[in-house]
Design an enzyme around this catalytic site. Structure first.
Site, short mmCIF file in Angstrom:
data_model
loop_
_atom_site.label_atom_id
_atom_site.label_comp_id
_atom_site.label_asym_id
_atom_site.label_seq_id
_atom_site.Cartn_x
_atom_site.Cartn_y
_atom_site.Cartn_z
N HIS A 121 0.87 -1.19 0.00
CA HIS A 121 0.00 0.00 0.00
C HIS A 121 0.90 1.24 0.00
O HIS A 121 2.03 1.20 0.50
CB HIS A 121 -0.83 -0.06 1.29
CG HIS A 121 -1.90 0.96 1.44
ND1 HIS A 121 -1.63 2.26 1.80
CD2 HIS A 121 -3.25 0.87 1.32
CE1 HIS A 121 -2.79 2.92 1.89
NE2 HIS A 121 -3.78 2.11 1.60
N ASP A 174 3.29 -4.72 7.80
CA ASP A 174 2.05 -3.96 7.74
C ASP A 174 0.92 -4.99 7.84
O ASP A 174 0.64 -5.71 6.88
CB ASP A 174 2.01 -3.19 6.41
CG ASP A 174 0.61 -2.64 6.08
OD1 ASP A 174 -0.32 -2.81 6.91
OD2 ASP A 174 0.46 -2.05 5.01
N GLN A 217 -4.42 -5.52 7.04
CA GLN A 217 -5.49 -6.36 6.50
C GLN A 217 -5.59 -7.72 7.18
O GLN A 217 -6.51 -8.48 6.88
CB GLN A 217 -5.27 -6.56 4.98
CG GLN A 217 -5.38 -5.30 4.16
CD GLN A 217 -6.78 -4.68 4.21
OE1 GLN A 217 -7.76 -5.34 4.54
NE2 GLN A 217 -6.88 -3.40 3.88
N LYS A 261 -9.80 -1.46 11.14
CA LYS A 261 -9.87 -2.63 10.26
C LYS A 261 -9.98 -3.92 11.07
O LYS A 261 -9.87 -5.02 10.53
CB LYS A 261 -8.64 -2.67 9.35
CG LYS A 261 -8.69 -1.62 8.23
CD LYS A 261 -7.50 -1.75 7.31
CE LYS A 261 -7.67 -0.97 6.02
NZ LYS A 261 -7.65 0.47 6.16
N CYS A 320 -4.89 2.89 -3.35
CA CYS A 320 -3.58 3.33 -2.83
C CYS A 320 -2.47 2.33 -3.20
O CYS A 320 -1.56 2.06 -2.40
CB CYS A 320 -3.62 3.54 -1.32
SG CYS A 320 -4.67 4.90 -0.83
#
Lengths: 400, 144
Positions: free
Chosen positions: A117, A194, A197, A220, A358
């Site tokens: 991202h 990261d 998700q 999220k 993104c």
């Protein structure tokens, strides 16, 4: 399959016909979390770390208990490995600024992947530019998979940092981060994950995965907006210096100089998002109501079913075909721009995302400028996939 | 104002899809006297406007690129409107159109094509798609 999970979420009571397929952008919020935030705002509101009265003491205690809970969620026994930030983007920028900036020199390199991202792309790109270092982006194959052999070759003696996402927010590719972290550690390269998700559904136990830094957002994982987490491994905690100056992060301030608290308190300048932390804490409680394997199985069933349904529609093309796909599918419809597709699906109460997500370099590599993205969570059902298919078929017919 | 699915479909069928399928002067003209981008980084829509200007008047105008049906139709309609008019008149048209597009109530009268675009402002967040080429051209012209 999980059953009746919609009942936890007030939004589906208000809008029973809503087909929400945009959980990769933000998950819906369960009543448990909303109530926790309301409880704090209504009856427990006070600033932390500064008062000696009961309300403030209680808020401070609950804030620090939340830190402990987040640490345990990651398998860490040390709550001081956890800093509260405004979200994943903020967490990544802190590591770029506070950790890597002093360590990165001219001709070094920093490695990310094409799946990342922009939030895990631009901070490293800008830092590399500033330091005249090399910014290496590991490519993917035509299906959207990372080739670990290629990734390994990208890591050399000049590599000072590797950062990558666990799950691609565009293609849904789930990467074997455990193996990659082990590869990088063999070369003494620190790794940031990261986890935006994956944090809600996957077990990201620090003892299993051994990441150095981990970032995620509350919203999220069924929590509120504006709160996120930065995990820093104990061995690096002393290397995280303040990036944002202000109250609450100091040991001593004189006219001549200031000395700072240790991580995590040295990056939590100003009044933190206390109600957000309470919501995040409650979101973890909510997740603990479920078996993560069942959550993943539920989402996996939906994705497989959706993939089959989309493939069956003439003119629909799924972008990427990763070996391990999470709850995210990107697709295009021949002759109809993703924005138009999303707008028409909205007319049928189906909420999807359209655009670049993104991930502009990733989409460019997949030879597309924009996609329609559907993403699933525990509240979605197969019948919603059927509705998506029916609406797409109707749209294609209308457009032709 | 909520627009029903049937109303949106009618607008698309009557005006947007024909314009989208047969856009006006949809061709890259890299040798035009002026070229500018109409780009929305949020969604990736990007059109290049190729404008040939003679004596401060738009002589021939073309565009090319990638975007949704609404932004493509809007760009196509814009180019048809400015061909043959002066820069000053184009500025006035862009300002007047954008004012009516962005304010709650339409106060000025336009022809059927522009009225269609203005009607679509109520279609769930697509106003940026309509504005894209108009704002890009206006910004370019205002720079002198």
């Amino acid at each position: 399959m999980l059953k009746n999970t919609k009942t936890y979420f007030p939004i589906f009571k208000k809008y029973p016909d809503l087909v929400y397929l945009d959980s990769a952008a933000t998950t819906q919020r369960p009543k448990l979390v909303i109530d926790a935030i309301n409880q704090f705002n209504s009856f427990e509101n006070a600033n932390i770390h500064r008062g000696v009265y009961d309300l403030s003491n209680s808020a401070t205690k609950n804030f620090e208990l939340a830190r402990e809970k987040v640490a345990k969620y990651l398998g860490s026994t040390n709550p001081k490995t956890i800093a509260f930030t405004s979200g994943t983007t903020n967490s990544i920028n802190i590591v770029a600024s506070s950790f890597l900036r002093p360590r990165l020199n001219k001709d070094d390199n920093v490695v990310i992947t094409l799946l990342d991202h922009h939030a895990n792309f631009i901070p490293w790109q800008m830092l590399a530019k500033e330091k005249e270092a090399e910014f290496r982006v590991v490519p993917i194959d035509k299906n959207g998979n990372l080739d670990l052999t290629v990734l390994e070759k990208s890591l050399d003696q000049k590599t000072k940092f590797l950062s990558l996402n666990h799950i691609s927010n565009s293609l849904g590719t789930t990467t074997d981060i455990g193996e990659i972290i082990a590869l990088a550690h063999k070369k003494n390269i620190p790794v940031m994950i990261d986890a935006a998700q994956s944090i809600a559904y996957y077990d990201l136990d620090i003892h299993q995965l051994d990441y150095d830094f981990l970032a995620f957002s509350g919203h999220k994982m069924f929590g509120p907006f504006g709160i996120g987490v930065l995990y820093v491994a104990e061995k690096w905690m002393k290397n995280i210096t303040p990036y944002n100056y202000g109250g609450g992060i100091i040991k001593d301030v004189t006219i001549e100089d200031t000395t700072f608290s240790d991580f995590p308190f040295n990056i939590e300048a100003g009044t933190p998002n206390i109600s957000g932390v309470m919501g995040l804490s409650s979101a973890i409680d909510f997740i603990h109501k479920f078996d993560k394997k069942e959550m993943i199985q539920h989402i996996s069933d939906l994705v497989n079913y959706c993939t089959d349904q989309l493939i069956s529609i003439d003119k629909v093309k799924i972008i990427g075909n990763p070996e391990n796909r999470s709850g995210i599918i990107s697709f295009v419809v021949d002759g109809i721009h993703p924005h138009d597709v999303a707008s028409f699906l909205n007319q049928d109460n189906i909420a999807v995302r359209a655009g670049m997500h993104c991930t502009q370099p990733l989409l460019a590599a997949m030879n597309t400028s924009a996609t329609v993205r559907v993403s699933f969570s525990i509240y979605n059902e197969r019948k919603e996939v059927d509705q998506l298919k029916n609406s797409l078929v109707e749209l294609i017919k209308f457009w032709s | 104002m909520v627009v029903t699915k049937e109303e949106v479909q009618a607008l698309y069928k009557a005006h947007i899809l024909p314009e989208n399928n047969n856009p006006y002067h949809f061709e890259a003209k890299d040798n035009a006297s002026t070229s500018l981008d109409a780009y929305n980084p949020m969604c990736g829509d990007k059109f290049q406007l190729h404008l040939n200007v003679k004596d401060d008047t738009f002589d021939t105008v073309h565009f090319h690129g990638f975007g949704c049906a609404i932004s493509k139709a809007s760009t196509s309609i814009l180019l048809r409107k400015i061909e043959g008019i002066s820069k000053v008149d184009a500025i006035a048209l862009c300002e007047k159109f954008l004012k009516n597009l962005t304010e709650d109530n339409q106060v000025d009268e336009f022809d059927k094509e522009l009225n269609t675009l203005i009607a679509l402002k109520h279609f769930d967040g697509r106003i940026d798609c309509i504005k894209l080429p108009w704002e890009a051209l206006l910004a370019h012209l205002m720079k002198g």
